[in-house]
Design an enzyme around this catalytic site. Structure first.
Site, PDB file in Angstrom:
ATOM      1  N   ASP A   3       0.804  -1.224   0.000  1.00 38.60           N
ATOM      2  CA  ASP A   3       0.000   0.000   0.000  1.00 38.60           C
ATOM      3  C   ASP A   3       0.837   1.274   0.000  1.00 38.60           C
ATOM      4  OD1 ASP A   3      -2.172  -1.715   0.131  1.00 38.60           O
ATOM      5  OD2 ASP A   3      -2.258  -1.629   2.319  1.00 38.60           O
ATOM      6  N   LYS A  25       1.780   2.143  -5.131  1.00 37.33           N
ATOM      7  CA  LYS A  25       2.288   1.580  -6.401  1.00 37.33           C
ATOM      8  C   LYS A  25       1.359   1.886  -7.567  1.00 37.33           C
ATOM      9  CE  LYS A  25       2.306  -2.440  -4.359  1.00 37.33           C
ATOM     10  NZ  LYS A  25       2.104  -2.082  -2.950  1.00 37.33           N
ATOM     11  N   GLY A  60      -4.575  -4.267  -3.743  1.00 36.32           N
ATOM     12  CA  GLY A  60      -5.547  -3.229  -4.078  1.00 36.32           C
ATOM     13  C   GLY A  60      -4.742  -2.016  -4.469  1.00 36.32           C
ATOM     14  N   HIS A  61      -4.723  -1.704  -5.745  1.00 45.23           N
ATOM     15  CA  HIS A  61      -3.911  -0.589  -6.247  1.00 45.23           C
ATOM     16  C   HIS A  61      -4.831   0.552  -6.666  1.00 45.23           C
ATOM     17  CE1 HIS A  61      -0.301  -3.432  -7.223  1.00 45.23           C
ATOM     18  NE2 HIS A  61      -0.649  -3.443  -5.959  1.00 45.23           N
ATOM     19  N   GLN A 104       2.026  -6.008  -3.214  1.00 50.93           N
ATOM     20  CA  GLN A 104       2.476  -6.108  -1.823  1.00 50.93           C
ATOM     21  C   GLN A 104       3.787  -5.313  -1.647  1.00 50.93           C
ATOM     22  OE1 GLN A 104       1.421  -9.499  -3.314  1.00 50.93           O
ATOM     23  NE2 GLN A 104      -0.505  -8.528  -2.800  1.00 50.93           N
ATOM     24  N   GLY A 120     -10.829  -3.002   3.296  1.00 51.01           N
ATOM     25  CA  GLY A 120     -11.419  -1.913   4.073  1.00 51.01           C
ATOM     26  C   GLY A 120     -10.933  -1.869   5.519  1.00 51.01           C
TER      27      GLY A 120
HETATM   28  P1  GDP Z   1      -0.762   0.339  -3.547  1.00 53.32           P
HETATM   29  O1  GDP Z   1      -1.346  -0.931  -3.063  1.00 53.32           O
HETATM   30  O2  GDP Z   1       0.716   0.406  -3.321  1.00 53.32           O
HETATM   31  O3  GDP Z   1      -1.138   0.676  -4.958  1.00 53.32           O
HETATM   32  O4  GDP Z   1      -1.379   1.478  -2.621  1.00 53.32           O
HETATM   33  P2  GDP Z   1      -2.935   1.607  -2.196  1.00 53.32           P
HETATM   34  O5  GDP Z   1      -3.693   2.104  -3.344  1.00 53.32           O
HETATM   35  O6  GDP Z   1      -3.413   0.376  -1.534  1.00 53.32           O
HETATM   36  O7  GDP Z   1      -2.823   2.670  -1.050  1.00 53.32           O
HETATM   37  C1  GDP Z   1      -2.318   3.943  -1.252  1.00 53.32           C
HETATM   38  C2  GDP Z   1      -3.406   4.961  -0.881  1.00 53.32           C
HETATM   39  O8  GDP Z   1      -2.827   6.235  -0.739  1.00 53.32           O
HETATM   40  C3  GDP Z   1      -4.469   5.098  -1.932  1.00 53.32           C
HETATM   41  O9  GDP Z   1      -5.674   5.429  -1.319  1.00 53.32           O
HETATM   42  C4  GDP Z   1      -3.954   6.266  -2.771  1.00 53.32           C
HETATM   43  O10 GDP Z   1      -4.999   6.952  -3.444  1.00 53.32           O
HETATM   44  C5  GDP Z   1      -3.344   7.120  -1.718  1.00 53.32           C
HETATM   45  N1  GDP Z   1      -2.190   7.922  -2.123  1.00 53.32           N
HETATM   46  C6  GDP Z   1      -1.200   7.623  -3.008  1.00 53.32           C
HETATM   47  N2  GDP Z   1      -0.263   8.584  -3.014  1.00 53.32           N
HETATM   48  C7  GDP Z   1      -0.662   9.510  -2.116  1.00 53.32           C
HETATM   49  C8  GDP Z   1      -0.094  10.729  -1.646  1.00 53.32           C
HETATM   50  O11 GDP Z   1       0.987  11.162  -2.041  1.00 53.32           O
HETATM   51  N3  GDP Z   1      -0.808  11.408  -0.694  1.00 53.32           N
HETATM   52  C9  GDP Z   1      -1.993  10.972  -0.207  1.00 53.32           C
HETATM   53  N4  GDP Z   1      -2.606  11.701   0.728  1.00 53.32           N
HETATM   54  N5  GDP Z   1      -2.545   9.823  -0.635  1.00 53.32           N
HETATM   55  C10 GDP Z   1      -1.876   9.100  -1.547  1.00 53.32           C
HETATM   56  P1  IMO Z   2      -0.899  -4.177  -2.256  1.00 52.16           P
HETATM   57  O1  IMO Z   2      -0.427  -4.718  -3.569  1.00 52.16           O
HETATM   58  C1  IMO Z   2      -1.028  -4.583   2.085  1.00 52.16           C
HETATM   59  C2  IMO Z   2      -1.105  -8.637   3.697  1.00 52.16           C
HETATM   60  C3  IMO Z   2      -2.377  -9.086   4.381  1.00 52.16           C
HETATM   61  C4  IMO Z   2      -1.804 -10.069   5.376  1.00 52.16           C
HETATM   62  C5  IMO Z   2      -0.674 -10.736   4.605  1.00 52.16           C
HETATM   63  C6  IMO Z   2      -1.070 -12.045   3.926  1.00 52.16           C
HETATM   64  O2  IMO Z   2      -2.184  -3.446  -2.300  1.00 52.16           O
HETATM   65  O3  IMO Z   2       0.196  -3.409  -1.588  1.00 52.16           O
HETATM   66  P2  IMO Z   2      -2.634 -12.758   1.910  1.00 52.16           P
HETATM   67  O4  IMO Z   2      -3.980 -12.275   1.493  1.00 52.16           O
HETATM   68  O5  IMO Z   2      -1.576 -12.531   0.898  1.00 52.16           O
HETATM   69  O6  IMO Z   2      -2.677 -14.156   2.428  1.00 52.16           O
HETATM   70  O7  IMO Z   2      -2.259 -11.858   3.182  1.00 52.16           O
HETATM   71  O8  IMO Z   2      -0.306  -9.797   3.595  1.00 52.16           O
HETATM   72  N1  IMO Z   2      -1.310  -8.140   2.316  1.00 52.16           N
HETATM   73  C7  IMO Z   2      -1.239  -6.858   1.977  1.00 52.16           C
HETATM   74  N2  IMO Z   2      -1.068  -5.760   2.734  1.00 52.16           N
HETATM   75  N3  IMO Z   2      -1.123  -4.468   0.736  1.00 52.16           N
HETATM   76  C8  IMO Z   2      -1.263  -5.556  -0.036  1.00 52.16           C
HETATM   77  O9  IMO Z   2      -1.209  -5.501  -1.381  1.00 52.16           O
HETATM   78  C9  IMO Z   2      -1.371  -6.822   0.585  1.00 52.16           C
HETATM   79  N4  IMO Z   2      -1.547  -8.084   0.123  1.00 52.16           N
HETATM   80  C10 IMO Z   2      -1.496  -8.882   1.189  1.00 52.16           C
HETATM   81  O10 IMO Z   2      -3.020  -7.999   5.011  1.00 52.16           O
HETATM   82  O11 IMO Z   2      -1.223  -9.388   6.464  1.00 52.16           O
HETATM   83 MG    MG Z   3      -2.885  -1.623  -1.810  1.00 55.55          MG
END
Ligand code: GDP
Ligand code: IMO
Ligand code: MG
Length: 422
Positions: free
Chosen positions: A12, A15, A39-40, A223, A301
């Protein structure tokens, strides 16, 4: 050459946003591991999109998107993702290609995930319950079903045999898991038909050819390094290699064909699910990061745990991946903190150490912090490096010095345009 974009923390990091920002410079975006546990999030033109299996280049006309052999695909979630994209007029059939060697997540894999987690009780991993672990177990156990199997008439027989075995295994866990397999299968079969409308490819061949033609390729990680099956905080990890080497096995890219390695991290740290997190905060500062950063999992969530930046862990991730440039996300979330802390060492068994010990449990590790001055300015409207406040520049300079890798992008908000190049 193939460039890599990898999360350096516990996922998270942002990416999805950065892949979307960078796609204009690439011909191909390829996912190489993980599955719908990811979840990207992407944001532009006032719309927020969350992708789970589909690469984050899908909204750009110029790029092909590949789901590589190292990815695990749940047809049911995949279908939902496709349905969500319907209204955006994307030519999915020609822009999205799926590796025949990618493994399939079956409904019983999801049930097995739930049974395993329930049986673990307090020691549960905190899995996203998407069936990731059981699917990779079947892959390495040489029992899995692959996308390419769907091209053969007997795939349902193969499915049935595997599902029967899984049902027996669910019984072995001896936990109360309620399910109606017939109902789950109906949804699964329908989703498989949708998946079969897409183009299946021998992705490694496709990648060889693309490289020979000089195509620019970006591999999108899922991840983060600390969730890597080998190098993460085992057993609280995911079931794939999230680190640089995973791109080689997950796409069929030779190690000497890897170009830039882009490492992405948040200006602080978050983690979702169980497991050690030395710099985790349980105070107002942690609460503020979660609230301002809107730290809720894009897939489940769940509230993300928050804490200060951990440089010991980040250095480790930079080393494991051979990161050549860094991207710091969510700098805007730290605006308003009077002081900012960075963990530069751990106190472990009475000693100061600067590496991640084997037995890493939050209780036996205390972070040692360096404290820096914070900044009050709102960063979210800034577009140029010259606008960044001096205290943030000091923070960046300190991190660059410690990590010995330049920070090339500072992200100041979730939208595409809230991205500052340095
Ligand atoms: P990913 O899994 O690495 O793609 O990241 P996620 O999408 O799960 O989580 C990143 C969250 O931070 C998302 O809700 C993005 O919209 C948000 N986000 C990304 N870059 C920024 C930033 O520079 N500032 C803020 N406030 N939010 C960001
Ligand atoms: P992105 O790509 C954050 C965490 C889960 C759990 C552990 C194992 O959005 O960064 P799994 O479902 O793989 O058996 O879960 O890894 N986890 C993540 N945490 N971002 C993710 O993906 C994750 N994918 C798995 O919360 O702790
Ligand atoms: Mg994510």
């Amino acid at each position: 050459m193939v460039d890599l974009l990898l999360g350096l923390q516990w996922g998270d990091e942002g990416k999805g946003k950065i892949v979307d920002v960078l796609t204009k410079d690439y011909d191909i975006i390829a996912r190489f591991q993980g599955g719908p546990n990811a979840g990207h999030t992407l944001e532009f033109d006032g719309i927020k999109h969350v992708l789970h299996t589909i690469p984050s280049g899908i909204f750009h006309k110029n790029a092909m998107n590949i789901v590589g052999n190292g990815v695990v695909i749940d047809p049911v979630i995949f279908k939902k993702e496709l349905d969500n994209l319907d209204k955006f007029n994307i030519d999915i059939i020609s822009k999205l290609l799926i590796s025949r060697k990618a493994h399939l997540i079956l409904p019983t894999h999801r049930l097995l995930d739930a049974a395993s987690e329930t049986a673990k009780g307090k020691a549960k991993i905190g899995s996203t319950l998407k069936g990731i672990g059981p699917t990779y177990m079947d892959k390495t156990g040489r029992n899995g079903m692959r996308v390419g199997d769907l091209e053969f008439d007997n795939w349902k027989t193969k499915y049935r045999n595997l599902a029967n075995k899984h049902e027996a295994m669910i019984g072995f866990y001896n936990v109360d898991i309620q399910y109606d397999l017939a109902e789950l299968e109906e949804v699964f079969y329908e989703a498989v038909e949708k998946l079969k409308e897409l183009t299946f490819i021998d992705s490694e061949e496709y990648m060889f050819k693309a490289q020979a033609e000089g195509k620019k390729i970006l591999a999108e990680g899922a991840q983060g390094s600390l969730l890597d099956i080998d190098f993460g905080t085992y057993p609280y990890v995911t079931s794939s290699n999230t680190t640089a080497a995973g791109a080689c096995t997950g796409l069929g890219v030779a190690p000497n064909k890897i170009g830039r390695v882009l490492g992405i991290f948040k200006a602080y740290t978050t983690r979702v699910g169980s497991g050690p997190f030395p710099t985790e905060l349980f105070d107002n500062d942690g609460e503020t990061m979660g609230r301002v950063g809107n730290e809720f999992g894009a897939t489940t969530g769940r509230a993300r745990r928050c804490g200060w930046l951990d440089l010991v862990a980040l250095k480790y991730a930079v080393q494991i991946n051979g990161v050549t440039e860094l991207m710091m996300m969510k700098a805007d979330v730290l605006s308003g903190f009077k002081n900012i802390k960075v963990c530069t060492a751990y106190k472990y068994k009475g000693e100061e150490i600067q590496h991640l010990p084997y037995n890493i449990e939050s209780e036996n590790i205390a972070p040692i912090y360096t404290e820096m001055k914070g900044w009050a300015k709102d960063l979210t409207k800034m577009t140029k490096a010259e606008e960044l406040p001096p205290a943030l520049n000091d923070y960046i300079a300190f991190l660059e010095e410690q990590l010995n890798v330049p920070i090339k992008i500072v992200s100041v908000g979730p939208d595409r345009v809230q991205t500052i190049n340095r």
